[in-house]
Design an enzyme around this catalytic site. Sequence first.
Site, PDB file in Angstrom:
ATOM      1  CE1 TYR A 102       0.861   0.606   4.158  1.00  0.00           C
ATOM      2  CE2 TYR A 102      -0.608  -1.531   4.890  1.00  0.00           C
ATOM      3  CZ  TYR A 102       0.289  -0.071   5.452  1.00  0.00           C
ATOM      4  OH  TYR A 102       1.334  -0.592   6.546  1.00  0.00           O
ATOM      5  CB  SER A 121       5.897   1.206  10.137  1.00  0.00           C
ATOM      6  OG  SER A 121       5.870   2.685   9.780  1.00  0.00           O
ATOM      7  CG  ASP A 127       4.884  12.664   3.495  1.00  0.00           C
ATOM      8  OD1 ASP A 127       5.488  11.852   3.173  1.00  0.00           O
ATOM      9  OD2 ASP A 127       4.238  11.679   4.018  1.00  0.00           O
ATOM     10  CB  CYS A 150     -18.340  19.853   5.438  1.00  0.00           C
ATOM     11  SG  CYS A 150     -17.566  18.226   4.826  1.00  0.00           S
ATOM     12  CB  CYS A 197     -20.842  18.023   9.991  1.00  0.00           C
ATOM     13  SG  CYS A 197     -20.592  16.862  10.551  1.00  0.00           S
ATOM     14  CB  CYS A 220      -5.711  14.438   5.212  1.00  0.00           C
ATOM     15  SG  CYS A 220      -4.558  14.686   4.500  1.00  0.00           S
ATOM     16  CB  CYS A 263     -17.089  11.936   5.361  1.00  0.00           C
ATOM     17  SG  CYS A 263     -18.967  12.645   6.449  1.00  0.00           S
TER      18      CYS A 263
END
Length: 423
Positions: A29, A130, A308, A349, A352, A362, A381
Amino acid sequence: MNATTGGGTPAFHVLAKPTGPICNLDCEYCFFLSKEMLYPGDRFRMADELLEKYLRQLLESHRTPEVTVAWQGGEPTMMGLDFFRRSVELVDQIRRPHQQIQYTIQTNGVLIDEEWAAFFKDNDVLVGLSVDGPKELHNTYRVDKRGVGSFDRVMAGYQHLKAAEVDVNVLCTVHASNQQHPLDVYRFFRDDMGVQFIQFIPIVERTTDVLLPLANKGWSTGSSPDRPLYVQEGDQVTDRTVNAEAFGRFLITIFNEWAQRDIGEVYVQHFDTALANWFGEPGAVCVFSETCGSAVALEHNGDVYSCDHYVEPDYLLGNINDTPLGELVRSARQVKFGLDKRDTLPEFCRNCDVRFACHGGCPKNRFTHTADGESGLNYLCAGYKIFFGEIDEPMRIMCDLLHRGRAPAELSQSWSPKTPKRS
């Protein structure tokens, strides 16, 4: 952007990648493996001259007393220990008397031995390790170039860190393989590894209809002769991607156990950040902040990207050989990048109930549509609404405890989960 303590360049964070995307593992991934395609023929090693230039610009451009020197990859330990020894020596030469330096490194752990662990301990390096859970879950996607699981080597590295009493923060990705096993994952970290600090990172591999078959094969060199470059385009996700609602249930299940026995003993970033937002003192985690843009990525050759997750041509801000790092961070392009997180929120949003806790998540995951067809809804969401909705009551109780000068751990005396715990 964050405020400064005296004018000039705002406080900011840099994820420096001394080996670029090059790694000794081949996690299926890992979208960053494909970034090798941005620099064809490159050696992917940060030169000593650039290292010194970067550290000088980083330290000189900060007006805040605390500065973080953060290393990531790819796999940064592939640079060798001498590179990081030089880094510490350079920082000691360059730093101003008032500056306090925090070193961090994110690693897969397979190269960590006694010497590495001793270096981390001696220099107070916070290690982000990780791990995706117990062996069978970790090894599903976190494999080496031969397709062999990395778990045993990671655990060997962790034992060196543990023996040296190095501060370790476990970084666990949540994906299609482990999303149904929240308690197996959490208890492994808490009971078997004995870690206190945990971050859960949802795997969302975005792609297009055309590229989906290739993307499902992975992003490494060996995945396909026609492997795509990962960019933030498309409204499809790979088979490895976490299900949004499953991610919400994953967090809730762990929260319910954590709230009953581990508050103040185990620190889970999602829970700490949520409590800060409920308390009215939002933390520094960009995912759930109203704006972003104060965390950039530095490539091995000096290229600086907006984030990143946005190491791609459209988000290249410049190169520190040509423009000082501080100028790139406070450039109009980067300021707009950070403000767009707030300014492009869908109306759904904005209205909300849990916007204060989420702020749309993000931007990299905002590629789905609201019920009325408005674009820009976060893929996660549904999971966030489940999670934040379920924790509202215990969060309010913990806030009340804090306001009364009491410990949040007292939550278990007045609240218990309404739903049964599931693994």
